[in-house]
Design an enzyme around this catalytic site. Sequence first.
Site, PDB file in Angstrom:
ATOM      1  N   ARG A 111      -8.802  -0.367   4.325  1.00  0.00           N
ATOM      2  CA  ARG A 111      -7.921   0.657   3.748  1.00  0.00           C
ATOM      3  C   ARG A 111      -6.560   0.062   3.407  1.00  0.00           C
ATOM      4  O   ARG A 111      -5.876   0.551   2.509  1.00  0.00           O
ATOM      5  CB  ARG A 111      -7.733   1.810   4.735  1.00  0.00           C
ATOM      6  N   LYS A 131       0.846  -1.207   0.000  1.00  0.00           N
ATOM      7  CA  LYS A 131       0.000   0.000   0.000  1.00  0.00           C
ATOM      8  C   LYS A 131       0.876   1.251   0.000  1.00  0.00           C
ATOM      9  O   LYS A 131       0.648   2.179  -0.780  1.00  0.00           O
ATOM     10  CB  LYS A 131      -0.881   0.007   1.242  1.00  0.00           C
ATOM     11  N   ASN A 132       1.907   1.255   0.857  1.00  0.00           N
ATOM     12  CA  ASN A 132       2.679   2.486   1.056  1.00  0.00           C
ATOM     13  C   ASN A 132       3.714   2.759  -0.028  1.00  0.00           C
ATOM     14  O   ASN A 132       4.391   3.776   0.007  1.00  0.00           O
ATOM     15  CB  ASN A 132       3.305   2.482   2.450  1.00  0.00           C
ATOM     16  N   CYS A 138      -4.969  12.415  12.478  1.00  0.00           N
ATOM     17  CA  CYS A 138      -5.764  11.186  12.331  1.00  0.00           C
ATOM     18  C   CYS A 138      -5.763  10.498  13.701  1.00  0.00           C
ATOM     19  O   CYS A 138      -5.196  10.986  14.666  1.00  0.00           O
ATOM     20  CB  CYS A 138      -5.176  10.289  11.242  1.00  0.00           C
ATOM     21  N   ARG A 142       0.088  14.193  13.159  1.00  0.00           N
ATOM     22  CA  ARG A 142       0.594  13.988  11.798  1.00  0.00           C
ATOM     23  C   ARG A 142       0.934  15.327  11.105  1.00  0.00           C
ATOM     24  O   ARG A 142       0.394  15.658  10.051  1.00  0.00           O
ATOM     25  CB  ARG A 142      -0.393  13.205  10.947  1.00  0.00           C
ATOM     26  N   ASP A 157       4.205   0.186  12.255  1.00  0.00           N
ATOM     27  CA  ASP A 157       2.999  -0.387  11.642  1.00  0.00           C
ATOM     28  C   ASP A 157       2.763  -1.832  12.046  1.00  0.00           C
ATOM     29  O   ASP A 157       1.737  -2.401  11.683  1.00  0.00           O
ATOM     30  CB  ASP A 157       3.076  -0.309  10.110  1.00  0.00           C
TER      31      ASP A 157
HETATM   32  C1  EPZ Z   1       4.256   6.663   6.518  1.00  0.00           C
HETATM   33  O1  EPZ Z   1       3.519   7.701   7.151  1.00  0.00           O
HETATM   34  C2  EPZ Z   1       3.288   5.489   6.394  1.00  0.00           C
HETATM   35  N1  EPZ Z   1       2.136   5.879   5.589  1.00  0.00           N
HETATM   36  C3  EPZ Z   1       2.816   5.061   7.792  1.00  0.00           C
HETATM   37  O2  EPZ Z   1       2.016   3.898   7.618  1.00  0.00           O
HETATM   38  C4  EPZ Z   1       4.049   4.685   8.621  1.00  0.00           C
HETATM   39  O3  EPZ Z   1       3.632   4.359   9.930  1.00  0.00           O
HETATM   40  C5  EPZ Z   1       5.009   5.879   8.671  1.00  0.00           C
HETATM   41  O4  EPZ Z   1       5.383   6.262   7.323  1.00  0.00           O
HETATM   42  C6  EPZ Z   1       6.290   5.563   9.435  1.00  0.00           C
HETATM   43  O5  EPZ Z   1       6.936   4.486   8.825  1.00  0.00           O
HETATM   44  C7  EPZ Z   1       2.263   5.869   4.237  1.00  0.00           C
HETATM   45  O6  EPZ Z   1       3.303   5.553   3.696  1.00  0.00           O
HETATM   46  C8  EPZ Z   1       1.037   6.231   3.452  1.00  0.00           C
HETATM   47  P1  EPZ Z   1       6.411   9.940   8.703  1.00  0.00           P
HETATM   48  P2  EPZ Z   1       4.139   9.202   7.193  1.00  0.00           P
HETATM   49  O7  EPZ Z   1       6.293  11.217   7.978  1.00  0.00           O
HETATM   50  O8  EPZ Z   1       4.914   9.454   5.948  1.00  0.00           O
HETATM   51  C9  EPZ Z   1       6.517  13.110  12.210  1.00  0.00           C
HETATM   52  C10 EPZ Z   1       0.109   2.558   7.862  1.00  0.00           C
HETATM   53  O9  EPZ Z   1      -0.373   2.008   8.866  1.00  0.00           O
HETATM   54  N2  EPZ Z   1       6.481  14.107  11.138  1.00  0.00           N
HETATM   55  O10 EPZ Z   1       7.613   9.088   8.493  1.00  0.00           O
HETATM   56  O11 EPZ Z   1       3.054  10.131   7.553  1.00  0.00           O
HETATM   57  C11 EPZ Z   1       5.226  12.301  12.297  1.00  0.00           C
HETATM   58  O12 EPZ Z   1       4.252  12.988  13.071  1.00  0.00           O
HETATM   59  C12 EPZ Z   1       0.607   3.984   7.955  1.00  0.00           C
HETATM   60  O13 EPZ Z   1       0.230   2.013   6.727  1.00  0.00           O
HETATM   61  C13 EPZ Z   1       6.714  15.452  11.460  1.00  0.00           C
HETATM   62  O14 EPZ Z   1       6.943  15.800  12.609  1.00  0.00           O
HETATM   63  O15 EPZ Z   1       5.126   9.055   8.432  1.00  0.00           O
HETATM   64  C14 EPZ Z   1       5.688  11.030  12.943  1.00  0.00           C
HETATM   65  O16 EPZ Z   1       5.763  11.223  14.340  1.00  0.00           O
HETATM   66  C15 EPZ Z   1       0.368   4.614   9.328  1.00  0.00           C
HETATM   67  N3  EPZ Z   1       6.661  16.366  10.458  1.00  0.00           N
HETATM   68  C16 EPZ Z   1       7.100  10.835  12.386  1.00  0.00           C
HETATM   69  O17 EPZ Z   1       7.509  12.123  11.905  1.00  0.00           O
HETATM   70  C17 EPZ Z   1       6.406  16.019   9.153  1.00  0.00           C
HETATM   71  O18 EPZ Z   1       6.386  16.909   8.272  1.00  0.00           O
HETATM   72  C18 EPZ Z   1       7.186   9.849  11.231  1.00  0.00           C
HETATM   73  O19 EPZ Z   1       6.225  10.253  10.267  1.00  0.00           O
HETATM   74  C19 EPZ Z   1       6.180  14.658   8.845  1.00  0.00           C
HETATM   75  C20 EPZ Z   1       6.228  13.718   9.857  1.00  0.00           C
END
Ligand code: EPZ
Length: 420
Positions: A399, A22-23, A116, A121, A307
Amino acid sequence: MERFVIEGGKNLSGEVTISGAKNSALPIIAAVLLTDKEVVLENVPDLIDVRTMIELAKHLGAHVEFNNNILKIQARKISKITAPYEIVRRMRASYYVLGALIAREREAKVSLPGGCAIGPRPIDLHIKGLKTLGVDIEIEDGYINARAKKLKGREVNLQGPKGTSVGATINVMLAATQATGQTIISPAACEPEVEDVANFLCHLGFDISGQGTHTIIVKGGCAPSGVHYTIIPDRIEAGTFAIAAAITRSTLSISDCRPDHLTGILEKLEEIGATVEKSENKIVVTGNHQMRATNIFVASYPGFPTDMQAQCMALLSTVPGTSIIKETIFENRFMQALELMRMGADITIEGDTAVIKGVQRLSGAAVMASDLRASASLVLAGLVADGETVIRRIYHLDRGYEKFEVKLSLLGARIKRRPE
Ligand code: EPZ
């Protein structure tokens, strides 16, 4: 809305085939907007989130056909540059069109995704990274208004409070494909899905290197071609079925997966006492009655993935001893704990730490899904609980898991999808 009705206590056996990631699929569908040529994607999972991204691509002007996990997509022209709140609110990954539209059209108007269930996020790193490339960004009326007279390659620092960001790495990489000169993204996320997006971009003709490490280099400016590309297998689906084997004390063969993407997960399963055999694109996982408690410290790749945290909490609820899980990535990702406790699990939450005391048995109950991976955790618990478990709001699960109950039924689970 639909629900799952599960009769627990059945041993599982047989082989399950893993679907596409998915990701990976979500950002790669957005990345197709970079080219006006036709792209054929194979191994695309048929999920609610994928269909939402297809809806968005069509809204922006792409022609899309999606059958039997093959996606034919072509964005000859971009007719709109707005990703509306109506779509983005359903799926935050819609924000990947931000980087793609900036590269293709030099402008984009994307609704802020909002938070969410698992946390606020924020997308500050996405915005900081794009601004570094010369994108003017204003936030107005809940929308990100982006315009780039000139995209210039630069060093982009994506260090955030929780480490780097998967989404920001991908969004910046997409925009950087059309920046003049070289862009160095560091620290970049090195998750396999980020690597898959970079490899796809290379197949389109872009010059990207370092994917899979914490430093990605993009040499911008080329006219992308079309391509035929296969999405990598979903490592989180594979890990979820590995835990299904462990929690039901069964042996399952999990095929069409990438064992090299599962190291952090499989090491923990072996630490708990499950046995794991690996071959080129298959793993065989066996759960047993000697499994014991362990501690999980969630980390970015190649550590134990956030995840998989909820699914592992279900397993640790059923093995003797006291386990500790520390969720270091998201602020509110223990929602499954309250529902597992309704099934008899013994879990105490203290901030980002969960203390799980294994219990002799779980009992079936009516429970509520709250987010994608929490839903999977409740299904896993239902497989092993005494009696019947009813899980409501399973649209959360649809999803991110393709035909989940069908795949589990073929392995011997008693699980049915019923109207609410
Ligand atoms: C991706 O989310 C995945 N989603 C998530 O999978 C996964 O848990 C996550 O990466 C971590 O591996 C998709 O790929 C669609 P991040 P993403 O930006 O990109 C903080 C699932 O279950 N952050 O790496 O949103 C954030 O709040 C989903 O399939 C900032 O502070 O994750 C988090 O604490 C859930 N500022 C951490 O970084 C930003 O601009 C990691 O988030 C962006 C993120």
